[in-house]
Write a protein that holds these residues in place. Sequence first.
Motif, mmCIF file in Angstrom:
data_model
loop_
_atom_site.group_PDB
_atom_site.id
_atom_site.type_symbol
_atom_site.label_atom_id
_atom_site.label_comp_id
_atom_site.label_asym_id
_atom_site.label_seq_id
_atom_site.Cartn_x
_atom_site.Cartn_y
_atom_site.Cartn_z
ATOM 1 N N PHE A 83 75.872 36.728 56.882
ATOM 2 C CA PHE A 83 76.676 35.873 56.015
ATOM 3 C C PHE A 83 75.917 35.522 54.731
ATOM 4 C CE2 PHE A 83 77.915 31.689 54.462
ATOM 5 C CZ PHE A 83 79.298 31.826 54.347
ATOM 6 N N SER A 84 74.673 35.071 54.865
ATOM 7 C CA SER A 84 73.903 34.601 53.705
ATOM 8 C C SER A 84 73.599 35.720 52.720
ATOM 9 C CB SER A 84 72.590 33.949 54.182
ATOM 10 O OG SER A 84 72.849 32.868 55.047
ATOM 11 N N ALA A 299 81.262 37.854 59.457
ATOM 12 C CA ALA A 299 80.218 36.978 59.996
ATOM 13 C C ALA A 299 80.599 35.504 59.960
ATOM 14 C CB ALA A 299 78.910 37.185 59.220
ATOM 15 N N ILE A 300 81.764 35.185 59.416
ATOM 16 C CA ILE A 300 82.136 33.779 59.240
ATOM 17 C C ILE A 300 82.298 33.066 60.575
ATOM 18 C CG2 ILE A 300 84.020 32.262 58.515
ATOM 19 C CD1 ILE A 300 84.330 33.928 56.033
ATOM 20 N N ALA A 304 79.930 29.985 61.668
ATOM 21 C CA ALA A 304 80.529 28.651 61.757
ATOM 22 C C ALA A 304 80.301 28.032 63.133
ATOM 23 C CB ALA A 304 82.023 28.740 61.452
ATOM 24 N N GLN A 305 80.435 28.826 64.182
ATOM 25 C CA GLN A 305 80.254 28.307 65.538
ATOM 26 C C GLN A 305 78.790 27.998 65.830
ATOM 27 O OE1 GLN A 305 81.982 31.219 68.157
ATOM 28 N NE2 GLN A 305 84.068 30.915 67.390
ATOM 29 N N GLU A 306 77.895 28.866 65.380
ATOM 30 C CA GLU A 306 76.484 28.701 65.709
ATOM 31 C C GLU A 306 75.836 27.538 64.983
ATOM 32 O OE1 GLU A 306 72.390 31.425 65.762
ATOM 33 O OE2 GLU A 306 74.346 32.334 65.353
ATOM 34 N N TYR A 307 76.253 27.293 63.737
ATOM 35 C CA TYR A 307 75.605 26.262 62.933
ATOM 36 C C TYR A 307 76.503 25.062 62.660
ATOM 37 C CZ TYR A 307 71.794 29.496 62.204
ATOM 38 O OH TYR A 307 70.736 30.350 62.414
ATOM 39 N N GLY A 308 77.668 25.016 63.256
ATOM 40 C CA GLY A 308 78.532 23.856 63.122
ATOM 41 C C GLY A 308 79.086 23.649 61.729
#
Length: 426
Positions: A83-84, A299-300, A304-308
């Motif tokens: 993502f980054s 990758a969104i 989103a789930q992993e890092y809240g």
Amino acid sequence: MAPSENTPLVGGNNHSDQSGNALPMHRPTSFPSRLNPNAPPGHPNFVSSVYWLFTSSWVNILLLFVPLGFASEFLHWPAVWRFSLNFLAIVPLAKLLGDATEQASLKLGQTLGGLLNATFGNAVELIVGIVALLQGQLRIVQQSLIGSILSNILLVLGCSFVAGGLFKSESTFQQTAAQASGSIMMLGCITVAIPAAYQGSSRMSALLTGGFEALEKINKHADETEHGLLFISRGASLILVAVYALYLIFQLRTHAFLYEAEEADEEEEVPMMTPVAAVAGLLAVTLVTSFNADYLVGAIDETAQEYGIPKAFIGTILLPVVGNATEHFTSVWMAAKNKMEIAIGVSVGSSIQIAVGVIPSLVLLGWAVGQPLTLYFQSFETVVLVASVVLVNTLIQDGRSNYMEGAMLVSLYAVAALSFWVEPDV
């Protein structure tokens, strides 16, 4: 020392108006010999054109993230890296799209150049939208498009008003053109609000006539409501596309004089790229951007789930800020040089393209590929959009701006960003 009318942009590169106008831009009167040793001034060759495109700005250093974004996908790096890296890769790609579009416009004349700008001005948003649509992530499509409009009319326009207010107590611009653009923007906004009103009225009618049991029945037969939304959205999209075509004729042909900068600002333009190189650059950069956007969108969910991080915040705030990087820089710089017509053309014009051109086009594309994308956005997003467009129209009606008005627009954008951080994902 205050910048003069001939002061080049960062790295010697100016930007084009993303609203679809062939507006005057400022270039050096000749090519530095080290950039184009074999071509006379004003006559670049293909090699020098490519060299200029990739060395015209320090932002292009970020192109290093493009191959890293590809590597992250093929080597199956963690989602946050995919993502980054692809997020950062899209920043310089958006810049290259803007530069190549501008150069291609120089040789095509106002009408064709304007159409080219209209097509590629929001290329990043369109590519991200198409990729997300084909992946079935309809909420990402809607959120990124709404976010792009909000970013342009609140953040970009607000910063432009602030920048203009730093050098003059009050900036002025063509009032009639601003009112026409504001009215078109309001039309797109209302068209988005109508499906939400349809959805809400169906539920409210059920409550009034049959209580909660009727509402439960509607929920069980959601197919009927979905069919109605699709019918309204697709029909409205056809109408909006026709209106957008009419708007291009209005802007580029019949009433082009309303959107022209003052004659004193005009200077002879010296091309830095050949038309063939500019078009080839557009096609190549668009192709590369489509891959980076594909990896980014893919990758969104995991990121989103992993890092809240709320998906609403990613789609509505982060993605549009990257896609509007070119417009943001161009608009603020033009406003600082007291060229508010260009600044408004970039910010408001780009929003018009999204609201009246890109959104309905994606709805029709979804119809063609079997994806049920509608103009029904969540109620919260619709309210934010309507409030933003109303505020912008109120501020531009008098043909004047100052830093306080800019601060109001940026403040509303900040409030919206905070709200999208806590908006539940649906």
